[in-house]
Design an enzyme around this catalytic site. Structure first.
Site, mmCIF file in Angstrom:
data_model
loop_
_atom_site.group_PDB
_atom_site.id
_atom_site.type_symbol
_atom_site.label_atom_id
_atom_site.label_comp_id
_atom_site.label_asym_id
_atom_site.label_seq_id
_atom_site.Cartn_x
_atom_site.Cartn_y
_atom_site.Cartn_z
ATOM 1 N N GLU A 87 0.830 -1.204 0.000
ATOM 2 C CA GLU A 87 0.000 0.000 0.000
ATOM 3 C C GLU A 87 0.870 1.262 0.000
ATOM 4 O O GLU A 87 1.800 1.381 0.789
ATOM 5 C CB GLU A 87 -0.900 -0.015 1.241
ATOM 6 C CG GLU A 87 -1.774 1.217 1.395
ATOM 7 C CD GLU A 87 -2.460 1.266 2.748
ATOM 8 O OE1 GLU A 87 -3.429 2.036 2.876
ATOM 9 O OE2 GLU A 87 -2.033 0.539 3.677
ATOM 10 N N LYS A 109 -9.674 2.206 -2.984
ATOM 11 C CA LYS A 109 -10.085 1.688 -1.679
ATOM 12 C C LYS A 109 -11.491 2.155 -1.322
ATOM 13 O O LYS A 109 -11.787 3.349 -1.340
ATOM 14 C CB LYS A 109 -9.081 2.130 -0.614
ATOM 15 C CG LYS A 109 -9.310 1.533 0.761
ATOM 16 C CD LYS A 109 -8.223 1.995 1.726
ATOM 17 C CE LYS A 109 -8.425 1.425 3.120
ATOM 18 N NZ LYS A 109 -7.395 1.926 4.063
ATOM 19 N N CYS A 112 -5.222 -2.488 2.779
ATOM 20 C CA CYS A 112 -5.082 -2.256 4.222
ATOM 21 C C CYS A 112 -6.141 -3.043 4.984
ATOM 22 O O CYS A 112 -6.279 -4.237 4.785
ATOM 23 C CB CYS A 112 -5.131 -0.766 4.524
ATOM 24 S SG CYS A 112 -4.643 -0.349 6.223
#
Length: 546
Positions: free
Chosen positions: A280, A361, A413
């Site tokens: 990430e 995301k 994440c």
């Protein structure tokens, strides 16, 4: 002083509180036991249930709030490294939620005295599901995750998700609290009285033992959904052990040098690698943005170096990076909108000019990455910005990448902490889950294992291999049955080349009904509390108000 009186005293309540907080923290990965202690979880909530049983109404609210603040403060202490405000927010909201929960547990025990054991267990399970929902959703600390290394038991998650494992873990605490509470309140406290108290709950105990035995035997016999691999894929997972938050072009260039060095090492030794994965925000400069708008020449040059490097290779790259677009505001002005993104580059196809496949995301971290109430609480939004919060725009599309015949999705994440997200990816055709994370800011091994413990359940629930490329760890390859196939040493640069099984069939009950069991726990607990309250009011009316 009698034992019952001592237990109901302030000192007794305080000792139960300390024991409850300690057992909760020790059950999960923590600084003393980085992988946690699964066995402690089966009694971790018993002190809290006893505290609720013996404390008065006001004291229950007080101790519940204190338990929420201190248990989650001890559990997620590593948030302080990110920012003290983050830890205060988690502890504060946990205090509010647990104060209300303990009051509900007290009410449930009072309304359904004979069935208090089952009612309180159900209320706790409903809370665990509810706390993962909405803007404030925080899946860390669900009791089922403490069992992440007990593979025979947790295979049942492929049918009902983590919630059934939580039920198996929480019940012994409620049972033990009920038995101990009944024994302490007896006039004679000896072995016979304890056995008598335990015997009064023998049916529920027998059912629990039978369910646990069935889960383990079913796993040993191979009765759970099949996860036989049809093909395999070789994935290079890069762990640079840097910190993208440091900022500055020189820092970005140094990180890029580390990433390319580790990638070259893997590709030279394993030329048949199917996919290289960078963590990430491993490459911070916005690739497409700086290529289009070349105002920052140093960033543009670094982007060009990256594109030239990737285009010269013979396998696809997943790169965690910022992604940005220009968007017109309601006032008619243009502004840049940033996303936390996973970008798929395929050499010779979409590298020059950069037009990668993108995933933005969807589930952002509350307060530090996302705060949707800017107009309602502008002062708090400004406060968060001053605390160095990095806000992103929220993605909206569940993307399934495809390269070299491999279909995969990239939860970013803590998205792999939410079962519904990975379930949706797999429902859309993903046969491999590739998580990219950056937990380096926490500087905590227990934080990284807490994250890993949830990822193990995502693999089992979907019967899909899950690989993780994390900046400082835990970089791992997880089999569809939750086994850790290989793992890199944390807090050290390295690259893990993992040969993972690819399962393409739709298998496992969780794929069909998802978190239905969690929803049931939540709805059933609300119904039982309301029904109990109505029943209590009707009885009071018949007997006359006093």
């Amino acid at each position: 002083m009698r034992i019952e009186e001592w237990c109901r005293s302030r000192l007794g309540e305080f000792l139960l509180f300390v024991l409850a907080v300690s057992l909760f923290a020790l059950s999960h990965p923590n600084p003393l036991l980085p992988r946690g202690c699964a066995l402690l979880a089966y009694g971790a909530l018993a002190p809290l249930f006893l505290l609720v049983r013996w404390a008065s109404g006001f004291a229950v609210v007080f101790w519940g709030g204190a338990y929420g603040a201190f248990s989650y403060g001890a559990f997620s202490y590593w948030l302080f490294v990110f920012h003290p405000v983050a830890l205060c927010v988690v502890a504060g909201f946990s205090a509010l939620f647990l104060a209300a929960l303990c009051l509900a547990l007290k009410a449930g025990g009072a309304f359904w005295q004979r069935r208090a054991l089952l009612v309180q267990c159900l209320v706790w399970l409903g809370y665990e599901y509810a706390k993962t929902l909405g803007f404030l959703g925080f899946p860390y600390g669900v009791m089922g995750y403490s069992q992440w290394r007990v593979l025979p038991l947790i295979q049942v998650a492929s049918v009902f998700g983590v919630w059934v494992v939580s039920a198996l873990v929480v019940f012994p605490s409620a049972w033990l609290a009920s038995v101990l509470g009944q024994w302490v309140e007896e006039s004679e406290r000896n072995a016979r009285a304890f056995l008598s108290a335990a015997y009064s709950h023998w049916v529920s105990a027998l059912v629990w033992v039978g369910l646990c035995g069935f889960c383990v035997c079913a796993a040993k016999a191979g009765w759970w959904p099949d996860c036989t691999a049809h093909t395999r894929a070789k994935v290079a997972l890069v762990q640079p052990n840097g910190d993208p938050r440091r900022g500055g072009i020189e820092s970005y260039r140094a990180d890029f040098s580390t990433l390319t060095y580790l990638s070259d090492w893997a590709l030279e030794r394993y030329p048949d690698v199917d996919l290289v994965v960078w963590p990430e925000t491993a490459f911070v400069p916005r690739i497409d943005w700086h290529y289009r708008y070349r105002h920052e020449q140093q960033s543009f040059q670094l982007v060009c170096d990256l594109l030239d490097y990737v285009n010269a290779k013979n396998c696809p790259f997943i790169i965690g990076s910022d992604d940005a677009y220009k968007k017109r505001t309601k006032e008619g002005n243009w502004e840049r909108v940033d996303y936390n993104a996973a970008l798929l580059f395929i050499p010779g196809v979409n590298v020059l000019p950069p037009s990668p496949q993108r995933y933005h995301k969807i589930k952002l971290v509350p307060f530090t990455e996302y705060f949707p109430y800017k107009r309602v609480f502008p002062w708090f939004y400004n406060f968060l910005e001053k605390q160095d919060a990095r806000f992103w725009a929220q993605g909206s599309e569940f993307v399934v990448f495809e390269a070299r015949g491999l279909k995969f999705s990239v939860p970013i994440c803590f998205e792999d902490a939410f079962g519904y997200i990975t379930r949706e990816f797999c429902a859309r055709g993903a046969s491999l889950l590739v998580n990219i994370s950056n937990d380096s800011w926490a500087k905590s091994l227990s934080c990284q294992y807490q994250h890993l413990s949830m990822a193990v359940f995502r693999a089992i629930e979907n019967r899909r291999a899950l690989v993780r490329a994390s900046t400082s760890g835990q970089t791992v390859a997880i089999a569809p049955d939750g086994r850790i196939l290989d793992e890199l040493q944390p807090f050290a640069p390295g690259v893990l080349v993992a040969d993972v099984p690819i399962v393409t069939c739709a298998c496992g009950g969780y794929r069909y009904w998802g978190d239905a069991l969690g929803v049931f726990f939540c709805v059933a607990s609300l119904f039982i509390l309301i029904a109990g309250g109505v029943r209590h009011m009707l009885r009071c009316r018949r007997g006359g108000w006093r």
